[in-house]
Scaffold this motif. Structure first.
Motif, PDB file in Angstrom:
ATOM      1  N   GLN A  84     -92.690 -52.339   1.791  1.00  0.00           N
ATOM      2  CA  GLN A  84     -92.717 -50.970   1.529  1.00  0.00           C
ATOM      3  C   GLN A  84     -94.235 -50.349   2.247  1.00  0.00           C
ATOM      4  O   GLN A  84     -94.214 -49.001   2.151  1.00  0.00           O
ATOM      5  CB  GLN A  84     -92.925 -50.860  -0.219  1.00  0.00           C
ATOM      6  N   THR A 114     -86.226 -43.822   9.396  1.00  0.00           N
ATOM      7  CA  THR A 114     -86.955 -43.353  10.908  1.00  0.00           C
ATOM      8  C   THR A 114     -87.436 -44.693  11.397  1.00  0.00           C
ATOM      9  O   THR A 114     -87.932 -44.871  12.415  1.00  0.00           O
ATOM     10  CB  THR A 114     -88.055 -42.393  10.529  1.00  0.00           C
ATOM     11  N   CYS A 132     -99.903 -46.760   4.555  1.00  0.00           N
ATOM     12  CA  CYS A 132     -98.968 -45.726   4.734  1.00  0.00           C
ATOM     13  C   CYS A 132     -97.413 -46.369   4.279  1.00  0.00           C
ATOM     14  O   CYS A 132     -97.315 -47.668   4.137  1.00  0.00           O
ATOM     15  CB  CYS A 132     -98.800 -45.463   6.328  1.00  0.00           C
ATOM     16  N   GLU A 133     -96.829 -45.501   3.845  1.00  0.00           N
ATOM     17  CA  GLU A 133     -95.306 -45.758   3.347  1.00  0.00           C
ATOM     18  C   GLU A 133     -94.348 -45.420   4.369  1.00  0.00           C
ATOM     19  O   GLU A 133     -94.484 -44.350   4.857  1.00  0.00           O
ATOM     20  CB  GLU A 133     -95.174 -45.005   2.037  1.00  0.00           C
ATOM     21  N   GLY A 134     -93.628 -46.312   4.913  1.00  0.00           N
ATOM     22  CA  GLY A 134     -92.631 -46.342   5.911  1.00  0.00           C
ATOM     23  C   GLY A 134     -91.420 -45.232   5.364  1.00  0.00           C
ATOM     24  O   GLY A 134     -90.878 -45.535   4.310  1.00  0.00           O
ATOM     25  N   LEU A 135     -90.980 -44.298   6.029  1.00  0.00           N
ATOM     26  CA  LEU A 135     -89.698 -43.553   5.843  1.00  0.00           C
ATOM     27  C   LEU A 135     -88.438 -44.093   6.309  1.00  0.00           C
ATOM     28  O   LEU A 135     -88.444 -44.339   7.579  1.00  0.00           O
ATOM     29  CB  LEU A 135     -89.926 -42.234   6.334  1.00  0.00           C
ATOM     30  N   VAL A 136     -87.740 -45.068   5.781  1.00  0.00           N
ATOM     31  CA  VAL A 136     -87.000 -46.076   6.014  1.00  0.00           C
ATOM     32  C   VAL A 136     -85.867 -45.309   7.023  1.00  0.00           C
ATOM     33  O   VAL A 136     -85.651 -45.994   7.914  1.00  0.00           O
ATOM     34  CB  VAL A 136     -86.156 -46.579   4.862  1.00  0.00           C
TER      35      VAL A 136
END
Length: 110
Positions: free
Chosen positions: A2, A103, A97-101
């Motif tokens: 996450q 992308t 940072c939170e990854g934007l799944v």
């Protein structure tokens, strides 16, 4: 995964190889302590004194557990001591940072 912890290092460019050894040590330590090591990156072109480390975690709580295990890990403590003793890291910053799944990890289209 996450969250990703982006660690930005300002390093002594004359001690690049010392930092590389430090980063290689983390390749053994970080996974053992519960982090998902995405990689360490040394300067190549442009700035010669900025390096990066990226480590993934399932949550902020998982990161806190990892930090506790890291502090208790003898090899982890020695790697931190190496950096302090040799002074090849001039500055260190952490950003989460939170990854934007949708992308993440997309291969190139052909």
């Amino acid at each position: 995964m996450q969250l990703t912890c982006f660690i930005r290092y300002q390093i002594d460019p004359f001690q690049r190889e010392a930092f590389a050894a430090y980063a290689r040590n983390w390749a053994r330590i970080i996974p053992r302590c519960g982090g998902h090591l995405l990689g360490y990156f040394l300067p190549h072109e442009g700035s010669n004194d900025i390096a990066w480390g990226l480590i993934g975690f399932d949550s902020l709580a998982a990161y806190e557990s990892y930090r506790a295990r890291l502090r208790a890990d003898p090899e982890g403590r020695e790697n931190f001591a190496l950096a302090q003793r040799e002074r090849f890291i001039l500055r260190e910053e952490r950003t989460f940072c939170e990854g934007l799944v949708p992308t993440l990890g997309l291969p190139p289209s052909r």
